[in-house]
Scaffold this motif. Structure first.
Motif, PDB file in Angstrom:
ATOM      1  N   ALA A  50     -13.937   3.568 -18.518  1.00 12.16           N
ATOM      2  CA  ALA A  50     -12.782   3.145 -18.919  1.00 12.16           C
ATOM      3  C   ALA A  50     -12.314   3.089 -20.535  1.00 12.16           C
ATOM      4  N   GLY A  51     -13.125   4.118 -21.091  1.00 13.24           N
ATOM      5  CA  GLY A  51     -12.929   4.243 -22.659  1.00 13.24           C
ATOM      6  C   GLY A  51     -12.020   5.414 -23.015  1.00 13.24           C
ATOM      7  N   THR A  52     -12.029   5.423 -24.326  1.00 15.69           N
ATOM      8  CA  THR A  52     -11.216   6.610 -24.801  1.00 15.69           C
ATOM      9  C   THR A  52     -12.128   7.851 -24.908  1.00 15.69           C
ATOM     10  N   GLU A  53     -11.731   9.013 -25.612  1.00 13.76           N
ATOM     11  CA  GLU A  53     -12.315  10.310 -25.758  1.00 13.76           C
ATOM     12  C   GLU A  53     -13.432  10.004 -26.888  1.00 13.76           C
ATOM     13  N   GLU A  54     -13.277   8.990 -27.681  1.00 12.74           N
ATOM     14  CA  GLU A  54     -14.214   8.206 -28.718  1.00 12.74           C
ATOM     15  C   GLU A  54     -15.155   7.481 -28.329  1.00 12.74           C
ATOM     16  N   PHE A  55     -15.109   7.124 -26.957  1.00 13.09           N
ATOM     17  CA  PHE A  55     -15.817   6.043 -26.537  1.00 13.09           C
ATOM     18  C   PHE A  55     -15.675   4.765 -26.902  1.00 13.09           C
ATOM     19  N   SER A  56     -14.223   4.582 -27.110  1.00  8.11           N
ATOM     20  CA  SER A  56     -14.043   3.206 -27.637  1.00  8.11           C
ATOM     21  C   SER A  56     -12.925   2.767 -26.363  1.00  8.11           C
ATOM     22  N   ASN A  87     -10.372   0.804   7.738  1.00  2.00           N
ATOM     23  CA  ASN A  87     -11.853   1.045   8.494  1.00  2.00           C
ATOM     24  C   ASN A  87     -11.918  -0.444   9.353  1.00  2.00           C
ATOM     25  N   PRO A  88     -12.693  -0.169  10.537  1.00  2.00           N
ATOM     26  CA  PRO A  88     -12.584  -1.373  11.386  1.00  2.00           C
ATOM     27  C   PRO A  88     -13.604  -2.476  10.766  1.00  2.00           C
ATOM     28  N   LEU A  89     -14.614  -2.006   9.994  1.00  2.21           N
ATOM     29  CA  LEU A  89     -15.574  -2.986   9.406  1.00  2.21           C
ATOM     30  C   LEU A  89     -14.835  -3.807   8.299  1.00  2.21           C
ATOM     31  N   THR A  90     -14.032  -3.267   7.356  1.00  3.05           N
ATOM     32  CA  THR A  90     -13.312  -3.748   6.255  1.00  3.05           C
ATOM     33  C   THR A  90     -12.394  -4.935   7.068  1.00  3.05           C
ATOM     34  N   ARG A  91     -11.702  -4.476   8.052  1.00  2.00           N
ATOM     35  CA  ARG A  91     -10.586  -5.116   8.735  1.00  2.00           C
ATOM     36  C   ARG A  91     -11.128  -6.483   9.317  1.00  2.00           C
ATOM     37  N   GLN A  92     -12.514  -6.522   9.442  1.00  4.20           N
ATOM     38  CA  GLN A  92     -12.815  -7.746   9.856  1.00  4.20           C
ATOM     39  C   GLN A  92     -12.589  -8.971   9.007  1.00  4.20           C
ATOM     40  N   ILE A  93     -12.363  -8.620   7.640  1.00  2.00           N
ATOM     41  CA  ILE A  93     -11.829  -9.503   6.770  1.00  2.00           C
ATOM     42  C   ILE A  93     -10.476  -9.888   6.941  1.00  2.00           C
ATOM     43  N   PRO A  94     -10.248 -10.856   7.336  1.00  3.17           N
ATOM     44  CA  PRO A  94      -8.794 -11.072   7.349  1.00  3.17           C
ATOM     45  C   PRO A  94      -7.753 -10.901   6.502  1.00  3.17           C
ATOM     46  N   ALA A  95      -7.994 -11.339   5.280  1.00  3.68           N
ATOM     47  CA  ALA A  95      -7.154 -10.858   3.968  1.00  3.68           C
ATOM     48  C   ALA A  95      -6.787  -9.358   4.221  1.00  3.68           C
ATOM     49  N   ILE A  96      -7.882  -8.609   4.387  1.00  2.50           N
ATOM     50  CA  ILE A  96      -7.441  -7.029   4.351  1.00  2.50           C
ATOM     51  C   ILE A  96      -6.656  -6.876   5.555  1.00  2.50           C
ATOM     52  N   ALA A  97      -6.806  -7.315   6.720  1.00  2.00           N
ATOM     53  CA  ALA A  97      -5.824  -7.065   8.001  1.00  2.00           C
ATOM     54  C   ALA A  97      -4.642  -7.382   7.753  1.00  2.00           C
ATOM     55  N   ASP A  98      -4.561  -8.941   7.045  1.00  2.00           N
ATOM     56  CA  ASP A  98      -3.329  -9.293   6.668  1.00  2.00           C
ATOM     57  C   ASP A  98      -2.421  -8.860   5.444  1.00  2.00           C
ATOM     58  N   ASN A  99      -2.951  -7.730   4.644  1.00  2.23           N
ATOM     59  CA  ASN A  99      -2.612  -7.238   3.511  1.00  2.23           C
ATOM     60  C   ASN A  99      -2.240  -8.197   2.223  1.00  2.23           C
ATOM     61  N   ARG A 100      -3.465  -9.104   2.492  1.00  2.00           N
ATOM     62  CA  ARG A 100      -3.485 -10.225   1.299  1.00  2.00           C
ATOM     63  C   ARG A 100      -4.662  -9.697   0.552  1.00  2.00           C
ATOM     64  N   TRP A 101      -4.615  -8.446   0.032  1.00  4.52           N
ATOM     65  CA  TRP A 101      -6.071  -8.000  -0.799  1.00  4.52           C
ATOM     66  C   TRP A 101      -5.270  -7.180  -1.975  1.00  4.52           C
ATOM     67  N   TYR A 102      -6.250  -6.558  -2.864  1.00  5.71           N
ATOM     68  CA  TYR A 102      -5.851  -5.755  -3.949  1.00  5.71           C
ATOM     69  C   TYR A 102      -6.960  -4.942  -4.282  1.00  5.71           C
ATOM     70  N   ALA A 103      -6.860  -3.673  -4.205  1.00  2.00           N
ATOM     71  CA  ALA A 103      -8.206  -2.834  -4.931  1.00  2.00           C
ATOM     72  C   ALA A 103      -7.399  -1.899  -6.158  1.00  2.00           C
ATOM     73  N   THR A 104      -8.140  -2.144  -7.466  1.00  2.00           N
ATOM     74  CA  THR A 104      -7.797  -1.680  -8.615  1.00  2.00           C
ATOM     75  C   THR A 104      -8.260  -0.225  -8.282  1.00  2.00           C
ATOM     76  N   VAL A 105      -7.386   0.748  -8.684  1.00  2.00           N
ATOM     77  CA  VAL A 105      -7.879   2.017  -8.913  1.00  2.00           C
ATOM     78  C   VAL A 105      -7.662   2.493 -10.397  1.00  2.00           C
ATOM     79  N   ASP A 106      -6.593   2.229 -10.964  1.00  2.00           N
ATOM     80  CA  ASP A 106      -6.767   2.486 -12.493  1.00  2.00           C
ATOM     81  C   ASP A 106      -7.723   1.743 -13.070  1.00  2.00           C
ATOM     82  N   VAL A 107      -8.925   2.401 -13.571  1.00  2.00           N
ATOM     83  CA  VAL A 107      -9.962   1.764 -14.167  1.00  2.00           C
ATOM     84  C   VAL A 107      -9.728   0.962 -15.536  1.00  2.00           C
ATOM     85  N   THR A 108      -8.790   1.096 -16.472  1.00  2.00           N
ATOM     86  CA  THR A 108      -8.433   0.487 -17.490  1.00  2.00           C
ATOM     87  C   THR A 108      -7.420  -0.784 -17.237  1.00  2.00           C
ATOM     88  N   GLU A 109      -7.010  -1.320 -15.902  1.00  2.00           N
ATOM     89  CA  GLU A 109      -6.169  -2.243 -15.577  1.00  2.00           C
ATOM     90  C   GLU A 109      -6.822  -3.388 -15.738  1.00  2.00           C
TER      91      GLU A 109
END
Length: 351
Positions: free
Chosen positions: A94-100, A295-317
């Motif tokens: 999640a750094g810049t081109e200058e590693f900052s 995925n059936p395994l992750t959907r064992q987690i009720p929060a994922i099955a009920d859409n009460r979850w968040y996955a960060t894709v943007d590494v800087t976020e």
């Protein structure tokens, strides 16, 4: 699905008024580079000072002029106090081109005459020889994984080192700010910055009242076949910040959190135990988000099955949540917390 295990180890406008309130700085470069001289912001009777930490006890006799900052967010703390490190960790995630980072660079630009620090590769541990060549009189390592051997080598070279107070990668931003404020002779400014940052967290909590008293689990799958999950403990900075916002770790996480450990593992057969009002994780792409949602395994987690979850894709976020500092937190609070609030409301990553 590629695992973001690196995230287990890392992890808008900076507080420029606080940064520019102090102005003793150092310039980056080789060991013979002179520090940029400016009026000192050191507290009266600040030195000598003795600081106890997990690897020993360090007495600093005089104001440090050349500082090397170890750890992902290590450079943010001296810079927030107006001290520009001559060396700092390369930000490869999640750094810049200058590693900052953009927030570090923005704060650096507020200090006249300051130059960017030499960036050091910490992939295989602290590059002790490179640090010694920079001729620092202080290494701040409160946010690092410095080992006893590395610490001893640096101190044997005549360099003062301030390590983490308890265990690697478990130091709070408040602890780092207080310890480094003392080491740099700027405790008064450190206290002011802590008050400002704490108020910003409180203001954010007030803006999103739906977070209050909601439980969370912060973790994710360890492998593409979802055979196990990692879970951050209540000693990791991500859960700490969420609790600062009024949320709560689940009893399951609290019961499995061990001293000095920032995560633990859970087999997929126990995935349902990771349930909470909201489940928080990371993903490398939108395709991985879709995999997690279906995925059936992750959907064992009720929060994922009920859409009460968040996955960060943007590494800087959310990097400010994994490696919080007075410079990174404003951006993280602005960008990440609204996504958590949306997930609590049922408008998560599966929408």
């Amino acid at each position: 699905m590629r695992v973001l295990r690196v995230l287990a180890l890392t992890m808008a406008v900076p507080l420029t008024l606080s940064v520019t309130a102090a102005c003793s700085t150092g310039a980056a470069g080789d060991g013979d580079t002179e520090a940029v001289e400016a009026a000192s912001g050191v507290d009266a009777d600040a030195f000598p000072v003795t600081i106890e930490h997990a690897l020993g006890e360090t007495t600093i006799e005089d104001e440090p002029k050349r500082v090397v900052a170890a750890g992902f967010s290590g450079a943010d703390f001296p810079l927030s106090l107006g001290v520009v490190p001559v060396g700092a960790a390369k930000i490869t995630y999640a750094g810049t081109e200058e590693f900052s980072t953009t927030y570090f660079d923005d704060a650096l630009a507020e200090i006249d005459g300051a130059e960017a620090p030499t960036r050091l590769d910490e992939t295989d541990g602290l590059p002790v020889d490179e640090i010694v060549r920079l001729e620092p009189d202080l290494v701040t390592a409160t946010q690092s994984g410095i080992t006893q051997e590395e610490y001893d080598t640096l101190t044997d070279a005549g360099i003062d080192v301030v390590a983490y107070p308890n265990a690697p990668y478990t130091t709070t931003w408040q602890e780092s700010l207080e310890m480094e404020g003392r080491a740099l002779g700027r405790s008064e400014l450190a206290a002011q910055i802590e008050d400002e940052t704490t108020q910003l967290i409180a203001d954010t909590a007030e803006e999103f009242p739906q977070l209050q008293d909601k439980t969370f689990t912060f973790g994710g799958p360890n492998a593409g076949d979802f055979s196990s999950f990692y879970v951050y403990t209540d000693q990791d900075n991500r859960p700490r910040l969420l609790t600062d916002l009024g949320m709560k770790n689940t009893e399951f996480v609290q019961e499995n959190s061990e001293d000095g450990q920032f995560l633990f593992n859970v087999s997929s057969e126990r995935a349902s135990s990771l349930d909470a009002d909201v489940f928080l994780t990371y993903a490398t792409s939108e395709d991985e988000v879709a995999d997690l949602a279906s995925n059936p395994l992750t959907r064992q987690i009720p929060a994922i099955a009920d859409n009460r979850w968040y996955a960060t894709v943007d590494v800087t976020e959310a990097v400010g949540f994994s490696a919080p500092s007075p410079l990174s937190l404003p951006s993280a609070l602005e960008r990440y917390v609204p996504q958590v609030a949306a997930a609590v409301d049922g408008n998560g990553s599966g929408s």
